[in-house]
Design an enzyme around this catalytic site. Sequence first.
Site, short mmCIF file in Angstrom:
data_model
loop_
_atom_site.label_atom_id
_atom_site.label_comp_id
_atom_site.label_asym_id
_atom_site.label_seq_id
_atom_site.Cartn_x
_atom_site.Cartn_y
_atom_site.Cartn_z
N GLU A 155 -23.06 10.21 21.73
CA GLU A 155 -21.76 9.61 22.00
C GLU A 155 -21.78 8.81 23.30
O GLU A 155 -21.11 7.77 23.42
CB GLU A 155 -20.66 10.68 22.05
CG GLU A 155 -20.55 11.53 20.80
CD GLU A 155 -20.34 10.72 19.54
OE1 GLU A 155 -19.77 9.60 19.63
OE2 GLU A 155 -20.76 11.16 18.46
N PRO A 200 0.83 -1.21 0.00
CA PRO A 200 0.00 0.00 0.00
C PRO A 200 0.86 1.26 0.00
O PRO A 200 2.06 1.22 0.31
CB PRO A 200 -0.81 -0.13 1.31
CG PRO A 200 -0.69 -1.56 1.71
CD PRO A 200 0.62 -2.04 1.20
N PRO A 201 0.27 2.40 -0.34
CA PRO A 201 1.04 3.66 -0.32
C PRO A 201 1.54 3.99 1.09
O PRO A 201 0.83 3.78 2.08
CB PRO A 201 0.03 4.70 -0.81
CG PRO A 201 -1.01 3.93 -1.54
CD PRO A 201 -1.10 2.59 -0.87
N GLY A 202 2.76 4.49 1.15
CA GLY A 202 3.30 4.96 2.42
C GLY A 202 3.96 3.90 3.27
O GLY A 202 4.35 4.18 4.41
N THR A 203 4.11 2.67 2.76
CA THR A 203 4.69 1.61 3.58
C THR A 203 6.22 1.56 3.51
O THR A 203 6.83 0.77 4.24
CB THR A 203 4.13 0.24 3.15
OG1 THR A 203 4.24 0.11 1.73
CG2 THR A 203 2.68 0.11 3.55
N GLY A 204 6.84 2.38 2.67
CA GLY A 204 8.30 2.47 2.67
C GLY A 204 8.97 1.78 1.51
O GLY A 204 10.14 1.39 1.63
#
Length: 631
Positions: A418, A196-200
Amino acid sequence: MNFKNLAMWAIIVVLTVGLYNMFKNPERTINTRNNIIFSDFLSEVDNGRVVQVEIQGNNIKGVMSNGEKFTTYSPNDPNLIEKLSSKGVSISASPIEEKMPSLFGILLSWFPMLLLIAVWIFFMRQMQGGKGGAMGFGRSKAKMMNQLKGKITFNDVAGVDEAKEELEEVVEFLKDPKKFSRLGGKIPRGALLVGPPGTGKTLLARAIAGEAEVPFFTISGSDFVEMFVGVGASRVRDMFDQGKKHAPCIIFIDEIDAVGRSRGAGLGGGNDEREQTLNQLLVEMDGFDTNEGVIIIAATNRPDVLDPALLRPGRFDRQVVVSLPDIIGREKILKVHAKKISMTPDINLRTVARGTPGFSGADLANLVNEAALLAARKNKRIVTYNEFEEAKDKVMMGAERRSMVMTEEEKKLTAYHEAGHAIVTLNERAAYPIHKATIIPRGRALGMVMQLPEKDEVSQTREQLHAQMAIAMGGRVAEELIFGDDKVTTGASSDIEQATKRARAMVMRAGLSKELGPVAYGENEEEVFLGRSVARQQNMSEETAKKVDSEIRKFVDKGYQRAKQVLTEKIEDLHKLAKALLAYETLTGDEIKDLINKNIYPASKEDLLKTEDNEQDSALGSLGLKPKAVH
């Protein structure tokens, strides 16, 4: 770059003006103060006032009787010499000098043409990006990494240990190939980083460049494709030629899906330029002419669109999966980025990692950076745990919208909504612990209850899924019990949507319906029609579809009834928690438990601020820093 262009235009203007002044009519540069017309010259000769003349071609220079010099131009007059002699004028004559043009003169005469050629070449270089001049359109744009500047090693990469091991083997082979070749082993031609994007993925490639003592070329997949067919293939050939010259070497192609998509896919039959580029890449990686010593490492987050010929062994022998980090990996990543900031020593990064499930390495780096920015905004000299909590909320839910104007009735309704989620969570045995409840608007939500898993989970039980649906219905049930059916709002629409999606997944994919059994229904297939993605259900009869809808409704109703039972029995706890949320706006999980179970209310905000300042001062002292004076 703008200054360079302006300077170039200024030089062109100055040279043009200079050339105009240099090559304009040279006769105008002659001193015209003593120039007389030919008829006046003849009159002066007849009057005897001309003493001496010098004739050179048709140009005449002379001296008057009063010593004044003059010049004139004479036509072809055959009687001129006789007339001058009869008046006793001293005559001297010489032919016109025909000098050979000098090298400087030739250059001056050709200078305008040379200037035009230089300007044309300059603009052609600008249009083609300046890479190799006007003839370098098909040159590769691969850049060789400089290992001395901004070097990154495997020590700077955390959370992807398995991927590091496979890539460390590639680096080790390049350093000592005999270790593997003596047993007949061959180095992989290519390694594809998938995740996935951003995993290095790109960070791993930079670490390979830092570890390997071989040339490292990097290029993006979009750098190959141009509007002209054949340019991309030419750039692929040139890139591999560079690799052969520097072999052994590594070539890293980022976002390879830009050029490696399946051939003939999509509307219109594909793209000729991209497909020719892909064909050339396939041949260069594994064709008749093998490229020994050139290793291709590529990265993509879309492996499903890549051409099968690109993924076969011999081209990309290995697919290294760079997945989202688990809790241990997230802690390691946080430690790497936390070294760059000043923070209190009592911050437990394991707790921060536990509260960030699903975060990628880029998300965690952003989290640490946001915490440092929040501390700087508050004029703090050190980052505390409160900044990490605020940064996590900001990254996950968005910034606080304290400027949003809410009426008292809206605040009260949000507090009970909430509180309903929180009370059901406390009474569900399979629910995750509550981390925080707030009625401060963030992003598109007016409030939220955040749960914190104690560990990363790969799968969920039937009990957990039913508990989550009951928690999702807690807000709607609380509104109905307190305000009545007519006052129910649309605030629970997102909760209802999530509960319905979870129930549908349980019935159609997970096989958790006792009525329908462990069968997967309705395989989703997407079709592209007029630019829109249309999903259609297959392998399901109309009778089965009715049963599926009935089971989904039954699961959601079960969660609704469970939430209604809990909140009806715990109505006093609901009132107590809602009033506390109206007073404090935000409560932690421990504060909610103390309030419900022990009737202990949180400390006032002033006490909390004093405690925070004292913790910061003690942290500064432990780091050898002097606390700032507060006035």
